[in-house]
Design a protein around this motif. Sequence first.
Motif, PDB file in Angstrom:
ATOM      1  N   ALA A   1       0.796  -1.092   0.072  1.00 52.17           N
ATOM      2  CA  ALA A   1       0.024   0.002  -0.151  1.00 52.17           C
ATOM      3  C   ALA A   1       0.740   1.122  -0.141  1.00 52.17           C
ATOM      4  O   ALA A   1       1.688   1.345   0.923  1.00 52.17           O
ATOM      5  CB  ALA A   1      -1.111  -0.105   1.348  1.00 52.17           C
ATOM      6  N   ARG A   2       0.574   2.038  -1.045  1.00 51.13           N
ATOM      7  CA  ARG A   2       1.494   3.324  -1.219  1.00 51.13           C
ATOM      8  C   ARG A   2       1.427   4.394  -0.045  1.00 51.13           C
ATOM      9  O   ARG A   2       2.151   5.367  -0.073  1.00 51.13           O
ATOM     10  CB  ARG A   2       1.277   3.941  -2.692  1.00 51.13           C
ATOM     11  CG  ARG A   2       1.467   2.698  -3.982  1.00 51.13           C
ATOM     12  CD  ARG A   2       3.048   2.687  -3.740  1.00 51.13           C
ATOM     13  NE  ARG A   2       3.689   3.910  -4.037  1.00 51.13           N
ATOM     14  CZ  ARG A   2       3.669   4.200  -5.362  1.00 51.13           C
ATOM     15  NH1 ARG A   2       3.235   3.442  -6.439  1.00 51.13           N
ATOM     16  NH2 ARG A   2       4.304   5.395  -6.060  1.00 51.13           N
ATOM     17  N   ASN A   3       0.240   4.527   0.680  1.00 51.36           N
ATOM     18  CA  ASN A   3      -0.074   5.526   1.494  1.00 51.36           C
ATOM     19  C   ASN A   3      -0.165   4.965   2.969  1.00 51.36           C
ATOM     20  O   ASN A   3      -1.078   4.532   3.113  1.00 51.36           O
ATOM     21  CB  ASN A   3      -1.474   6.162   1.045  1.00 51.36           C
ATOM     22  CG  ASN A   3      -1.443   6.883  -0.375  1.00 51.36           C
ATOM     23  OD1 ASN A   3      -0.640   7.621  -0.841  1.00 51.36           O
ATOM     24  ND2 ASN A   3      -2.163   5.977  -1.188  1.00 51.36           N
TER      25      ASN A   3
ATOM     26  N   VAL B   1      -3.314   3.459   6.571  1.00 50.07           N
ATOM     27  CA  VAL B   1      -2.840   2.634   5.435  1.00 50.07           C
ATOM     28  C   VAL B   1      -3.985   2.757   4.329  1.00 50.07           C
ATOM     29  O   VAL B   1      -4.834   2.218   4.442  1.00 50.07           O
ATOM     30  CB  VAL B   1      -2.458   1.299   5.950  1.00 50.07           C
ATOM     31  CG1 VAL B   1      -1.825   0.538   4.445  1.00 50.07           C
ATOM     32  CG2 VAL B   1      -1.421   1.333   7.098  1.00 50.07           C
ATOM     33  N   ILE B   2      -3.467   3.157   3.222  1.00 48.99           N
ATOM     34  CA  ILE B   2      -4.530   3.272   2.064  1.00 48.99           C
ATOM     35  C   ILE B   2      -3.876   2.671   0.880  1.00 48.99           C
ATOM     36  O   ILE B   2      -2.987   3.223   0.345  1.00 48.99           O
ATOM     37  CB  ILE B   2      -4.953   4.666   1.835  1.00 48.99           C
ATOM     38  CG1 ILE B   2      -5.391   5.287   3.078  1.00 48.99           C
ATOM     39  CG2 ILE B   2      -6.001   4.782   0.706  1.00 48.99           C
ATOM     40  CD1 ILE B   2      -5.324   6.911   3.180  1.00 48.99           C
ATOM     41  N   LYS B   3      -4.195   1.999   0.003  1.00 50.03           N
ATOM     42  CA  LYS B   3      -3.875   1.203  -1.171  1.00 50.03           C
ATOM     43  C   LYS B   3      -4.145   2.268  -2.373  1.00 50.03           C
ATOM     44  O   LYS B   3      -5.372   2.851  -2.147  1.00 50.03           O
ATOM     45  CB  LYS B   3      -4.689   0.137  -1.541  1.00 50.03           C
ATOM     46  CG  LYS B   3      -4.281  -0.760  -2.609  1.00 50.03           C
ATOM     47  CD  LYS B   3      -4.876  -2.163  -2.980  1.00 50.03           C
ATOM     48  CE  LYS B   3      -4.230  -3.176  -3.727  1.00 50.03           C
ATOM     49  NZ  LYS B   3      -3.964  -2.597  -5.112  1.00 50.03           N
ATOM     50  N   ALA B   4      -3.473   2.408  -3.043  1.00 51.72           N
ATOM     51  CA  ALA B   4      -3.297   3.766  -3.906  1.00 51.72           C
ATOM     52  C   ALA B   4      -4.446   3.544  -5.052  1.00 51.72           C
ATOM     53  O   ALA B   4      -5.084   4.513  -5.380  1.00 51.72           O
ATOM     54  CB  ALA B   4      -2.027   3.650  -4.871  1.00 51.72           C
ATOM     55  N   SER B   5      -5.027   2.166  -5.463  1.00 51.39           N
ATOM     56  CA  SER B   5      -6.210   2.117  -6.336  1.00 51.39           C
ATOM     57  C   SER B   5      -7.416   2.497  -5.600  1.00 51.39           C
ATOM     58  O   SER B   5      -8.527   2.626  -6.133  1.00 51.39           O
ATOM     59  CB  SER B   5      -6.381   0.784  -6.793  1.00 51.39           C
ATOM     60  OG  SER B   5      -6.145  -0.227  -5.876  1.00 51.39           O
ATOM     61  N   ASN B   6      -7.402   2.855  -4.228  1.00 54.78           N
ATOM     62  CA  ASN B   6      -8.518   3.265  -3.586  1.00 54.78           C
ATOM     63  C   ASN B   6      -8.544   4.743  -3.326  1.00 54.78           C
ATOM     64  O   ASN B   6      -9.516   5.274  -2.616  1.00 54.78           O
ATOM     65  CB  ASN B   6      -8.819   2.584  -2.065  1.00 54.78           C
ATOM     66  CG  ASN B   6      -8.990   1.080  -2.435  1.00 54.78           C
ATOM     67  OD1 ASN B   6      -9.897   0.798  -3.173  1.00 54.78           O
ATOM     68  ND2 ASN B   6      -8.452   0.187  -1.771  1.00 54.78           N
TER      69      ASN B   6
END
Lengths: 69, 69, 69, 69, 69, 69
Positions: free
Chosen positions: E5-7, E58-63
Amino acid sequence: MKISARNVLKGKVKTIVAGAVNSEVVVELPGGAVITSIITKASVDSLQLAEGKEVYAVIKASNVMIAVD
Amino acid sequence: MKISARNVLKGKVKTIVAGAVNSEVVVELPGGAVITSIITKASVDSLQLAEGKEVYAVIKASNVMIAVD
Amino acid sequence: MKISARNVLKGKVKTIVAGAVNSEVVVELPGGAVITSIITKASVDSLQLAEGKEVYAVIKASNVMIAVD
Amino acid sequence: MKISARNVLKGKVKTIVAGAVNSEVVVELPGGAVITSIITKASVDSLQLAEGKEVYAVIKASNVMIAVD
Amino acid sequence: MKISARNVLKGKVKTIVAGAVNSEVVVELPGGAVITSIITKASVDSLQLAEGKEVYAVIKASNVMIAVD
Amino acid sequence: MKISARNVLKGKVKTIVAGAVNSEVVVELPGGAVITSIITKASVDSLQLAEGKEVYAVIKASNVMIAVD
């Protein structure tokens, strides 16, 4: 197979744009509205998707937001 | 505000079921089809959602799956 | 119905905890591992889910992250 | 780091297909089942993913659906 | 554990509202901005979350979507 | 348009990497932190995104996870 996803909308594939990993599949609903989907290219192949094919757009309710003007 | 989410469907709130944290909001589209959404109860309050209100169901394309019979 | 979601894992319902809007459904895979799912209570009812029932856990590939130690 | 995501499955990277932005990473679980993931190419590089590497597939419970035959 | 996850945003838990299945966790970032998260009540317990605790959102970039005025 | 997504963070586009289907858009927040987003290339074009443009990163609360050290 019956799925827990609450939104299952019947339509026809209007266009498919393929990338290396993902593809964009646009589904036209009976009334003319369109739903755009991003799925893997492997799934496009596996489901043998092609323009004009009857499909369902499937969306889990927790992925639907609401907006107002 | 204009959003990157590719799917923005206009409709009217049909029903709202409130839980402690999340609420289920059912939106009726012009043709009679319904879209079910799970959003926070706080958002239902913040957007002042109520039965009959005009709203948009908003869905990111990467959250749409495709199924075939 | 065949779906674009790349991950379809067969198992049995181990436990269900119901809330007002969402329910938590734990699925036990053949090897003993468990997958936890949050779906609407309405879907639990609609699919007639109950402990011991054979089900599939279905996950769109774009919702799977990778981690390393 | 310990994460709230309820599903953390240990396995090994089986294959990686790289696109310009996203990559498809297939993880093989101990029993032979596979989990397919789409993550950014930047994450594949950052985590130094390669075939055979031990990894975890991580899935938030709200992204797991349930289906029945 | 390092995740794809990028964020990953560091902050402190500001408030927790518990439901039967899900809980709403509000995280305050250093600059005062807040991030709202919905995770399972079981995860709140498992991570021993409480007001004031240092956590990461934590946030996946696609979201992540993008909007403009 | 006002949206139910609980997280709307104002920033500026720092970089855009375009793929065939998806693009990666990095947004810099006022304090210097960055948020990475994956949206369709069609949305990048439709919103006329470019480096330096003022935008919002928008995230549904159910897509935010919490982690602890």
